[in-house]
Design an enzyme around this catalytic site. Structure first.
Site, PDB file in Angstrom:
ATOM      1  N   TYR A   1      28.811  48.836  55.404  1.00  0.00           N
ATOM      2  CA  TYR A   1      29.202  50.244  55.501  1.00  0.00           C
ATOM      3  C   TYR A   1      30.714  50.403  55.409  1.00  0.00           C
ATOM      4  O   TYR A   1      31.226  51.240  54.661  1.00  0.00           O
ATOM      5  CB  TYR A   1      28.673  50.821  56.815  1.00  0.00           C
ATOM      6  CG  TYR A   1      29.050  52.266  57.061  1.00  0.00           C
ATOM      7  CD1 TYR A   1      28.353  53.296  56.440  1.00  0.00           C
ATOM      8  CD2 TYR A   1      30.099  52.593  57.920  1.00  0.00           C
ATOM      9  CE1 TYR A   1      28.695  54.623  56.669  1.00  0.00           C
ATOM     10  CE2 TYR A   1      30.444  53.914  58.150  1.00  0.00           C
ATOM     11  CZ  TYR A   1      29.743  54.921  57.528  1.00  0.00           C
ATOM     12  OH  TYR A   1      30.083  56.242  57.751  1.00  0.00           O
TER      13      TYR A   1
ATOM     14  N   SER B   1      35.516  56.904  56.455  1.00  0.00           N
ATOM     15  CA  SER B   1      35.182  56.705  57.868  1.00  0.00           C
ATOM     16  C   SER B   1      36.351  56.042  58.575  1.00  0.00           C
ATOM     17  O   SER B   1      37.058  55.207  57.992  1.00  0.00           O
ATOM     18  CB  SER B   1      33.937  55.824  58.020  1.00  0.00           C
ATOM     19  OG  SER B   1      33.779  55.415  59.369  1.00  0.00           O
TER      20      SER B   1
END
Length: 213
Positions: A117, A104
């Protein structure tokens, strides 16, 4: 989510492709291996594996509890490793195996509110580079795709005001439009196919020019 996967598989079959939907919990210890075995039984030996499942969530670092943190690591970090490990024999046997992980852009931006995350997606980059080194002698390529702000179904559900989200995102990008899932397909096809047979251990950032990684 299962219904969506089954709908997508049916659509792919309708377009002449081969697809099956296999529900499994990748956050469990046995789930990834069960998925690989089910896919092998349904489709034959695997030569391309995309580790794309992810758990997410929001919360300040000091407010997250251990269970929340561990739940994200179980799916994103441990799940990616276990999936890769289970698929390894097939990838070796194929002679041209390709494992594609998904990180990400948040690894590079360090956005607040998602330390669990972001940490998991950073771990995936380290895992990708290590596996590329370990498995290169076996003829297996291991690369990562780093998506930026993509207007996915999940985003549409959790943030339905597309214009408001765009007003936040577009000033950060070089390209002044929102990314869509279709913008990622070319990157996956490149890393999966013959055009990238000498590419491994790399991170391909698909983010409209948000970061330079």
């Amino acid at each position: 989510m299962t219904a969506f996967a089954e709908e997508l598989a049916a659509r792919l079959r309708g377009d002449g492709g081969e697809a099956v939907a296999l529900p499994v919990d990748l956050g469990t210890i046995d789930g990834p291996a069960a998925l690989v075995e089910a896919a092998r039984q349904a489709m034959g030996p695997l030569d391309i594996v995309v580790a794309n499942a992810a758990a997410t969530g929001r919360g300040a670092a000091v407010e997250l509890d251990v269970e929340q943190f561990d739940a994200v690591q179980a799916v994103n970090t441990r799940g990616t490793w276990l999936l890769a490990r289970a698929a390894y024999p097939d990838l070796v046997a194929s002679g041209h195996g390709s494992l594609i992980t998904v990180s990400s852009v948040m690894v590079a931006t360090g956005q607040p509110g998602a330390v669990h995350y972001t940490a998991s997606k950073a771990a995936i980059l380290g895992m990708t580079r290590t596996l590329a080194r370990e498995w290169g002698p076996d003829g297996i390529r291991v690369n990562a795709i780093m998506p930026g702000a993509i207007r996915t179904e999940h985003e549409a559900e959790t943030m339905p005001d597309a214009d408001a989200v765009a007003a936040q995102i577009l000033p950060l990008q070089c390209l002044q439009r929102r990314g869509t899932p279709d913008d990622l397909s070319g990157a996956f096809l490149f890393l999966a196919g013959d055009d990238s047979t000498f590419v491994t251990g790399q991170v391909l950032c698909v983010d409209g020019g948000w970061v330079h990684y």
